[in-house]
Design a protein around this motif. Sequence first.
Motif, short mmCIF file in Angstrom:
data_model
loop_
_atom_site.label_atom_id
_atom_site.label_comp_id
_atom_site.label_asym_id
_atom_site.label_seq_id
_atom_site.Cartn_x
_atom_site.Cartn_y
_atom_site.Cartn_z
N SER A 135 15.98 -19.52 9.57
CA SER A 135 14.76 -19.83 8.82
C SER A 135 13.51 -19.57 9.66
O SER A 135 12.39 -19.58 9.14
CB SER A 135 14.78 -21.30 8.37
OG SER A 135 14.89 -22.16 9.50
N LYS A 136 13.69 -19.31 10.96
CA LYS A 136 12.55 -19.09 11.84
C LYS A 136 12.17 -17.60 11.84
O LYS A 136 13.03 -16.74 11.96
CB LYS A 136 12.90 -19.53 13.27
CG LYS A 136 13.21 -21.02 13.39
CD LYS A 136 13.54 -21.38 14.83
CE LYS A 136 13.87 -22.87 14.95
NZ LYS A 136 14.22 -23.23 16.35
N PRO A 137 10.88 -17.29 11.73
CA PRO A 137 10.45 -15.88 11.75
C PRO A 137 10.60 -15.29 13.16
O PRO A 137 10.60 -16.01 14.16
CB PRO A 137 8.98 -15.96 11.34
CG PRO A 137 8.55 -17.33 11.75
CD PRO A 137 9.75 -18.22 11.56
N ALA A 138 10.71 -13.97 13.20
CA ALA A 138 10.83 -13.28 14.49
C ALA A 138 9.50 -13.33 15.23
O ALA A 138 8.43 -13.17 14.64
CB ALA A 138 11.24 -11.84 14.27
N THR A 139 9.56 -13.59 16.53
CA THR A 139 8.37 -13.59 17.38
C THR A 139 8.47 -12.42 18.35
O THR A 139 9.57 -11.88 18.59
CB THR A 139 8.25 -14.89 18.17
OG1 THR A 139 9.40 -15.02 19.05
CG2 THR A 139 8.20 -16.09 17.23
N LEU A 140 7.34 -12.02 18.93
CA LEU A 140 7.35 -10.89 19.86
C LEU A 140 8.22 -11.19 21.08
O LEU A 140 9.01 -10.34 21.51
CB LEU A 140 5.92 -10.56 20.31
CG LEU A 140 5.79 -9.40 21.30
CD1 LEU A 140 6.37 -8.11 20.70
CD2 LEU A 140 4.33 -9.20 21.71
N SER A 141 8.12 -12.40 21.61
CA SER A 141 8.93 -12.76 22.78
C SER A 141 10.41 -12.76 22.42
O SER A 141 11.27 -12.34 23.22
CB SER A 141 8.52 -14.14 23.31
OG SER A 141 8.69 -15.14 22.32
N GLY A 142 10.73 -13.22 21.21
CA GLY A 142 12.12 -13.22 20.77
C GLY A 142 12.65 -11.81 20.59
O GLY A 142 13.80 -11.52 20.94
N LEU A 143 11.82 -10.92 20.05
CA LEU A 143 12.23 -9.54 19.87
C LEU A 143 12.47 -8.85 21.21
O LEU A 143 13.43 -8.10 21.38
CB LEU A 143 11.17 -8.77 19.07
CG LEU A 143 11.03 -9.14 17.58
CD1 LEU A 143 9.82 -8.43 16.99
CD2 LEU A 143 12.29 -8.77 16.81
N ILE A 144 11.58 -9.11 22.17
CA ILE A 144 11.74 -8.50 23.50
C ILE A 144 13.01 -9.02 24.18
O ILE A 144 13.77 -8.24 24.78
CB ILE A 144 10.50 -8.79 24.38
CG1 ILE A 144 9.28 -8.05 23.81
CG2 ILE A 144 10.76 -8.36 25.83
CD1 ILE A 144 7.99 -8.37 24.53
N ALA A 145 13.25 -10.33 24.07
CA ALA A 145 14.46 -10.91 24.67
C ALA A 145 15.71 -10.34 24.03
O ALA A 145 16.68 -9.98 24.72
CB ALA A 145 14.42 -12.43 24.52
N ALA A 146 15.71 -10.24 22.69
CA ALA A 146 16.86 -9.68 21.99
C ALA A 146 17.05 -8.22 22.38
O ALA A 146 18.18 -7.76 22.60
CB ALA A 146 16.67 -9.80 20.48
N GLY A 147 15.95 -7.47 22.48
CA GLY A 147 16.03 -6.07 22.87
C GLY A 147 16.61 -5.90 24.27
O GLY A 147 17.40 -4.98 24.51
#
Length: 267
Positions: A135-147
């Motif tokens: 339910s949480k939207p994607a954040t830039l820090s989360g995208l970078i960590a996932a990447g």
Amino acid sequence: MPDIEWILLYLVLGALVGFMAGLLGLGGGGILVPLLTSIFTYQGISVDNAIHLALGTSLACMIISSTASIYAHASRGAVVWQMAGGMAPGIILGAFLSTQIAVNVNSAYIAIFFTLFMAFVAGQMFFNWQPKPSSKPATLSGLIAAGTGIGSVSVLAAVGGGFLAVAYLGYKNVNIKSAIGTSAAIGLFIAITGTVGYMISGLLVTSSNPYTIGFINVPAFLIIALASTIAASYGVRCSHGLPKACLRKIFAVIALILSIKMLIFWF
């Protein structure tokens, strides 16, 4: 140039990988790495270098397949460029660092990692497992960590990141068609960075091997890429008339068998 039998073998391998990619929309690293490892070893390349050469060459081949895949998906508006761009810095960092670390890691450990990862992928494909959406939207820090995580793992198994990227994007509420299209863009970042990384890390190691640039076997790359590009169109045609659920299970079993074969070969 390599002997004619190796050229023919590369053509067959490229056709197989391209056909499967077109049929299922999946990269061919799970097939390429164990087979190329065996081929390079039979050609007289040391066992320690064979798996690194297979990984680097497979990623180089993926540059071609990923580019074609991006074009097809982007023309249908199925690439979420904002999420792909957000993950790109992490993907580039993780992929490049992993290639520099991989050259100093015992090849047997990489073989074990590849087998375990492909077993996970095969299970995910066979049972069609997907995480529940967040339910949480994607954040830039989360995208970078996932990447970073996806890039690091993908270059050690020579996969475009599609399995992990689609699962993550689905978790972030991206619909499946856009998740697949976006994972193709992510796969290109991984393929380019991984290829450059394996080229750099292997320059001194493979300097005495003919037809190589770092951990990239140039004839294998060119021939497999050409054959896979041609065969992919036939795979796409067949994909419309065959049940994909059954085909995914067949691909999963084949990938697992080949991965186990490489592990047995190593030990």
